[in-house]
Design a protein around this motif. Structure first.
Motif, short mmCIF file in Angstrom:
data_model
loop_
_atom_site.label_atom_id
_atom_site.label_comp_id
_atom_site.label_asym_id
_atom_site.label_seq_id
_atom_site.Cartn_x
_atom_site.Cartn_y
_atom_site.Cartn_z
N UNK A 22 0.82 -1.20 0.00
CA UNK A 22 0.00 0.00 0.00
C UNK A 22 0.85 1.25 0.00
N UNK A 23 0.56 2.16 0.93
CA UNK A 23 1.28 3.43 1.01
C UNK A 23 2.51 3.35 1.92
N UNK A 24 2.78 2.18 2.53
CA UNK A 24 3.98 2.04 3.34
C UNK A 24 5.19 2.22 2.43
N UNK A 25 6.14 3.04 2.86
CA UNK A 25 7.24 3.44 2.00
C UNK A 25 8.42 2.48 2.11
N UNK A 26 8.29 1.34 1.43
CA UNK A 26 9.31 0.30 1.41
C UNK A 26 10.12 0.47 0.12
N UNK A 27 11.45 0.47 0.22
CA UNK A 27 12.29 0.65 -0.97
C UNK A 27 12.58 -0.71 -1.62
N UNK A 28 13.22 -0.68 -2.77
CA UNK A 28 13.55 -1.88 -3.53
C UNK A 28 14.55 -2.77 -2.79
N UNK A 29 14.42 -4.07 -3.02
CA UNK A 29 15.43 -5.02 -2.56
C UNK A 29 16.53 -5.07 -3.62
N UNK A 30 17.64 -5.73 -3.30
CA UNK A 30 18.71 -5.87 -4.30
C UNK A 30 18.21 -6.64 -5.51
N UNK A 31 17.39 -7.68 -5.29
CA UNK A 31 16.82 -8.43 -6.42
C UNK A 31 15.91 -7.53 -7.24
N UNK A 32 15.15 -6.68 -6.56
CA UNK A 32 14.28 -5.73 -7.26
C UNK A 32 15.09 -4.79 -8.14
N UNK A 33 16.20 -4.31 -7.63
CA UNK A 33 17.07 -3.42 -8.42
C UNK A 33 17.61 -4.15 -9.65
N UNK A 34 18.03 -5.40 -9.47
CA UNK A 34 18.56 -6.18 -10.59
C UNK A 34 17.47 -6.41 -11.64
N UNK A 35 16.25 -6.70 -11.21
CA UNK A 35 15.15 -6.93 -12.14
C UNK A 35 14.80 -5.66 -12.91
N UNK A 36 14.87 -4.51 -12.25
CA UNK A 36 14.61 -3.24 -12.94
C UNK A 36 15.69 -2.99 -13.99
N UNK A 37 16.93 -3.26 -13.65
CA UNK A 37 18.01 -3.10 -14.64
C UNK A 37 17.76 -4.00 -15.86
N UNK A 38 17.22 -5.19 -15.64
CA UNK A 38 16.92 -6.10 -16.75
C UNK A 38 15.76 -5.57 -17.61
N UNK A 39 14.82 -4.88 -17.00
CA UNK A 39 13.68 -4.32 -17.74
C UNK A 39 14.04 -3.03 -18.47
N UNK A 40 15.08 -2.36 -18.03
CA UNK A 40 15.43 -1.03 -18.55
C UNK A 40 15.54 -0.96 -20.07
N UNK A 41 16.16 -1.93 -20.77
CA UNK A 41 16.24 -1.80 -22.23
C UNK A 41 14.88 -1.80 -22.92
N UNK A 42 13.92 -2.56 -22.39
CA UNK A 42 12.57 -2.57 -22.98
C UNK A 42 11.91 -1.21 -22.84
N UNK A 43 12.14 -0.54 -21.72
CA UNK A 43 11.58 0.80 -21.51
C UNK A 43 12.32 1.82 -22.37
N UNK A 44 13.64 1.75 -22.39
CA UNK A 44 14.45 2.71 -23.15
C UNK A 44 14.13 2.64 -24.64
N UNK A 45 13.75 1.47 -25.14
CA UNK A 45 13.43 1.33 -26.56
C UNK A 45 12.28 2.24 -26.99
N UNK A 46 11.44 2.63 -26.06
CA UNK A 46 10.33 3.54 -26.35
C UNK A 46 10.78 5.00 -26.38
#
Length: 189
Positions: A22-46
């Motif tokens: 919900x609105x609890x302000x929890x930051x990314x885990x290390x795995x979350x950061x790695x997964x975002x880096x993996x998604x980044x090229x798909x986003x950048x392509x736009x």
């Protein structure tokens, strides 16, 4: 027509534990950061020209990772309307701890004690989606699973009962024109 790229943030420690954030302000885990880096090229392509982000840390961190490799990345616009659905007393709890009301909430039949009504979430996301589509596009919106579902509900009439949950992280793309939306991609991981 404006392409609106809706990115659900990466995983947090709570994601793996199935805790409602919900609105609890929890930051990314290390795995979350790695997964975002993996998604980044798909986003950048736009080649997004505008970046809008929820004020919560997990969304802001996701946006920072996504734009980190861009030349002249736009400064993210923080928009409170893209914050996650408020879950009141259920934040930090698991579906098992909540019990049968969890399934009823997912079906839109229950509001968590102290939580935000689904209609309120849809209303603020409808206004935020309208405003995002008016910005120079493509527009990248980094937010949360609940507001991605709300955007699909208001833009396409697809209620949560018709959708599998958006992955953490994932990319959903809507083409928005004159208040109408068309789904181009959903839950790309």
């Amino acid at each position: 027509m404006t392409a609106v790229l809706l990115v659900r943030h990466g995983a947090t420690a709570w994601t793996g534990e199935r805790r409602l954030q919900g609105r609890t302000d929890v930051d990314l885990s290390e795995q979350g950061r790695a997964d975002v880096r993996a998604l980044a090229p798909a986003v950048a392509a736009w080649a997004p020209r505008t970046v809008v982000v929820s004020p919560l840390a997990r969304a802001r961190s996701t946006a920072a990772i996504l734009v980190s490799g861009w030349d002249a990345a736009p400064e993210p616009l923080v928009d409170d309307r893209w914050a996650e659905h408020g879950l009141g007393d259920w934040e930090g709890r698991t579906p098992d701890e909540i019990g049968p009301d969890y399934a009823r909430w997912r079906a839109g039949e229950v509001v968590p004690p102290g939580g935000e009504p689904a209609a309120s979430t849809r209303d603020r996301v409808a206004a935020a989606l309208h405003d995002a589509a008016a910005l120079p596009g493509p527009v990248l919106v980094v937010a949360h699973g609940g507001v991605v579902r709300a955007a699909l509900d208001v833009g396409l009439g697809l209620g949560a009962a018709h959708l599998v949950p958006a992955g953490a992280p994932s990319l959903t793309v809507l083409d928005v024109e004159s208040g109408r939306a068309r789904l181009r991609h959903y839950n790309v991981v």
